[in-house]
Design a protein around this motif. Structure first.
Motif: not given
Length: 231
Positions: A210-228
């Motif tokens: 419950p205390h974990d807060i999700a990132m709105q965007v994640i970026v890696t060396e391959t590009g923008m991650a497609r998040l659920e």
């Protein structure tokens, strides 16, 4: 940063099935203490594995990954913001093989933005942020991480965080101290959150609590991650 004191040899399978019970993992119910301890032990083992995996990469590989991330960040931010003027963007001073984006962060000033770094002023309390440029006077902070020595606290519009691990829900696995989640929970309005890490650090789930807060965007060396759940 606090972590469970019990020794852990890792888990070949998920620590429990509590993540399939919607109320607890939506944060609407109290998590069973044993389940929380199981998750903490699993995270400790997974964190150690991912840190060792990252440390084994060559300096050249990490530099190339950081350069790719910077390009993807530039492209995404250019699409989202017509003008960087007035934006305050926080990143980090790299440790433990984290991707080094200091050159990119320093370049923000040339585009009208302001760069910032997080500072621990009180242990186990939310972080504060201070402006940073390559000319800023630095001092050794908690864990000997260099931080701006002086300056008023500022509130970033964008907070970027390094990832030890991450999942498709946008949840991040950090170092276990809880500073980042604690800080986001305290900031009003909440800034845009961007997780930065390696594509190889993606895992099926971090078993969010419950205390974990999700990132709105994640970026890696391959590009923008497609998040659920992302549009």
């Amino acid at each position: 940063m606090s972590e469970p004191s019990e020794k852990s040899s890792g888990f070949a399978s998920p620590p429990c099935l509590a993540h399939e019970i919607d109320p607890a993992y939506a944060g609407t119910a109290v998590v069973d203490p044993q389940q929380a301890l199981d998750v903490a032990r699993w995270r400790k083992a997974e964190r150690a594995r991912l840190l060792a995996q990252r440390a084994a990469l060559s300096v050249e590989t990490r530099k190339a990954a950081a350069s790719s991330v910077a390009r993807h960040l530039d492209a995404w931010l250019a699409e989202r913001f017509d003008d960087f003027g007035g934006l305050t963007v926080s990143a980090w001073w790299p440790i433990k093989g984290e991707l080094d984006l200091r050159d990119w962060l320093a370049g923000l000033a040339r585009r009208g933005a302001r760069a910032a770094l997080p500072v621990v002023t009180i242990r186990s309390a939310p972080l504060v942020f201070r402006a940073w440029t390559p000319e800023t006077k630095m001092e050794r902070g908690v864990w000997n991480i260099p931080v701006p020595a002086h300056g008023p606290d500022i509130v970033p519009d964008i907070v970027m965080s390094p990832l030890v691990g991450w999942d498709r829900g946008g949840y991040r696995l950090g170092y276990g101290g809880g500073y980042f989640d604690r800080t986001l929970a305290a900031l009003t309005p909440r800034p845009l959150t961007i997780g930065i890490g390696l594509d190889a650090a993606r895992i099926a789930t971090i078993f969010p609590q419950p205390h974990d807060i999700a990132m709105q965007v994640i970026v890696t060396e391959t590009g923008m991650a497609r998040l659920e759940g992302a549009g």
